[in-house]
Design an enzyme around this catalytic site. Structure first.
Site, PDB file in Angstrom:
ATOM      1  N   SER A 261      74.929  15.089   2.146  1.00 56.10           N
ATOM      2  CA  SER A 261      73.540  14.858   2.843  1.00 56.10           C
ATOM      3  C   SER A 261      73.538  15.924   3.785  1.00 56.10           C
ATOM      4  CB  SER A 261      73.813  13.624   3.564  1.00 56.10           C
ATOM      5  OG  SER A 261      72.391  13.647   4.456  1.00 56.10           O
ATOM      6  N   LYS A 262      72.188  16.773   3.638  1.00 55.57           N
ATOM      7  CA  LYS A 262      71.715  17.769   4.646  1.00 55.57           C
ATOM      8  C   LYS A 262      71.753  17.091   6.102  1.00 55.57           C
ATOM      9  CE  LYS A 262      70.326  21.889   5.570  1.00 55.57           C
ATOM     10  NZ  LYS A 262      71.076  23.030   5.410  1.00 55.57           N
ATOM     11  N   ARG A 263      71.408  15.919   6.100  1.00 57.06           N
ATOM     12  CA  ARG A 263      71.364  15.294   7.445  1.00 57.06           C
ATOM     13  C   ARG A 263      72.772  15.314   8.297  1.00 57.06           C
ATOM     14  NH1 ARG A 263      69.420  11.240   5.633  1.00 57.06           N
ATOM     15  NH2 ARG A 263      71.261   9.549   5.682  1.00 57.06           N
ATOM     16  N   ASP A 271      72.654  27.738   2.120  1.00 60.74           N
ATOM     17  CA  ASP A 271      73.803  27.629   3.202  1.00 60.74           C
ATOM     18  C   ASP A 271      75.114  28.463   2.793  1.00 60.74           C
ATOM     19  OD1 ASP A 271      72.217  26.499   4.998  1.00 60.74           O
ATOM     20  OD2 ASP A 271      72.883  24.167   4.377  1.00 60.74           O
TER      21      ASP A 271
END
Length: 490
Positions: A261-263, A271
């Site tokens: 998850s990017k979160r 990235d």
């Protein structure tokens, strides 16, 4: 020719057709990239057609610039599409919002075929229905309205949605290429909304219509959609259409318990590239996240993957994203690069880290290539070439080299005048001079070379040894640093 016959006539026949259909809601995460890759590989392996479709009907989640991220990522990864918004094709438009006019026609056709119905229930009624149980199924209140009741509500302008008419009895079986046959009781399925009151389709309905009208033969998506898959079959069956081959892939995990998850700070494709990983290495690694070609080999080019890819190698088990394994693979790719290719890739990192014009960057790149794992490592490996760090003299002590502060001082004091006397500051001359000092002192090579290396770099790990560092720094700077080392050891 009516509308539906015309649509049917546009569908290419007799070839494998796959699609990658991302929503422009942000970055391209690793799971997205894997779906795109597998979809592309299936088409290319079969000599078929790969389509890019942008699913932008969820207007609230759209992110400005996200479509460009999709285009740029696909291009950078070599996942070229044969049809799409930017290249056109026979079954466009390829942006979902531009296909809006067709969904209502298909919803009306489905009502005629008995697979859907109009639901006039107000928000208040639906809220009351779910007040005690938020996950309760729709109760079918509008499912059996008479034609007269429907006509009256339409004439009165009562807003409505169109719902799928799920059979109340029996079962529906869904076949997946990875998970096999999945059978569910129809009574467990809900009469979900297909077309909202504003005329926009829900995700599930738009997918079925788009996949059919684009002639999609194979659909790759995440296993989280397995639970809703039987509803797709019922739609295809209600329309009388062929059902595509479905390939559901288990998720890519951050660890055994959590999805990426990017979160939570997990990297996107962009990235990873910014962190110094090579595109080819990322593609190779992502291909093996949940798929195996069999055997021990792990390094494959995109062309090789295209030749060997088989959906039966996809695992049912979730794949864990292992950054260390990706780093190892990236290092293998770096080692396999031509010296010129590595120099071009490394140059932006080297020029950002080194401002000493005397340093031969091409020579430095050749020293770094066998030791480099990711390109962002380079700055830390070469920063000493600009400025000698304030290092601890304890660095001179090396058990394997058998060096101590005392014999290190002796070695530097012998090496300094020998190098000062050199008129030819070449690699061979420096080499012969330093090994002459070894012979003069009657010690092992490391007793001289290690202290010289530390004095020149202030580091325990460097690109090249004492000889190469002397050449990189030049004579004046090398002698200055040797004198500094002597002063630290006195």
């Amino acid at each position: 020719m009516d509308y539906f016959t015309e649509q049917e006539a546009r569908i290419p026949k007799g070839t494998v057709r796959t699609r990658f259909a991302p929503s422009p809601t942000g970055y391209m995460h690793v799971g997205n990239l894997r779906t795109a890759l597998y979809t592309w590989l299936i088409a290319r392996h079969a000599g078929g057609t790969f389509i890019l479709r942008i699913e932008d009907t969820d207007q609230e989640r759209l992110v400005e610039g996200a479509t460009d991220v999709i285009y740029n990522t696909m291009k950078q990864c070599g996942l070229t599409h044969d049809e799409g918004p930017d290249v056109g094709g026979p079954v466009g438009p390829y942006i979902q919002s531009e296909r809006r006019s067709m969904y209502g026609k298909y919803a009306e056709l489905l009502i005629e075929k008995g697979g859907a119905y109009r639901c006039f229930c107000s928000k208040e009624r639906l809220d009351a229905l779910h007040a005690d149980n938020p996950t309760a199924k729709y109760d079918g209140h509008c499912r059996n309205l008479t034609q007269q009741e429907i006509d009256e509500k339409l004439a009165a302008g009562v807003p409505y949605v169109i719902r799928q008419k799920i059979p109340h009895e029996g079962t529906t079986t869904f076949s997946d290429a990875i998970f096999g046959d999945i059978t569910v009781p129809n009574e467990d399925l809900d009469d979900n909304i297909l077309l909202k009151s504003d005329g926009l389709p829900t995700y599930n309905f738009a997918n079925v219509i788009d996949d059919h009208t684009m002639g999609i033969t194979h659909v790759v998506r995440g296993s989280e959609y397995l639970s809703s898959a039987p509803k797709y079959n019922l739609l295809y069956q209600a329309f009388g259409w062929d059902i595509p081959t479905y390939i559901h892939c288990s998720p890519v995990m951050r660890d055994a318990q959590h999805k990426m998850s990017k979160r939570h700070g997990d990297p996107s494709f962009e990235d990873l590239i910014a962190e110094g990983y090579l595109t080819d290495a990322v593609i190779n690694y992502v291909a093996l996240l949940g798929w195996s070609p069999g055997g021990e080999r792990e390094i494959y080019s995109l062309d090789e993957l295209k030749d060997i890819f088989d959906i039966h190698g996809i695992s049912k088990s979730p794949a864990v994203f292992d950054k260390a394994k990706l780093t190892w693979m990236n290092a293998e790719y770096i080692k396999a690069m031509t010296p010129e290719a590595f120099y071009e890739a490394a140059l932006p990192y080297l020029t950002a880290a080194i401002h000493n014009p005397a340093v031969d960057l091409r020579y430095l790149a050749a020293l770094l290539q066998p030791r480099c794992e990711v390109l962002t490592d380079l700055a830390e490996r070469v920063d000493f070439l600009d400025t000698l760090p304030d290092y601890d003299p304890a660095l001179y002590v090396h058990k394997k080299m058998k060096t101590t502060p005392e014999n290190s001082l002796q070695a530097l004091q012998a090496a300094l005048p020998a190098l000062e006397a050199l008129s030819d500051w070449s690699e061979s001359a420096i080499h012969d001079t330093l090994f002459g000092v070894v012979e003069q002192l009657g010690v092992k090579n490391g007793v001289v070379l290690w202290p010289v290396r530390v004095a020149l770099s202030g580091k325990a790990s460097t690109p090249g040894g004492a000889v190469e560092l002397c050449l990189l720094l030049g004579k004046d700077e090398s002698l200055r640093r040797l004198r500094d080392g002597i002063a630290r050891l006195r």
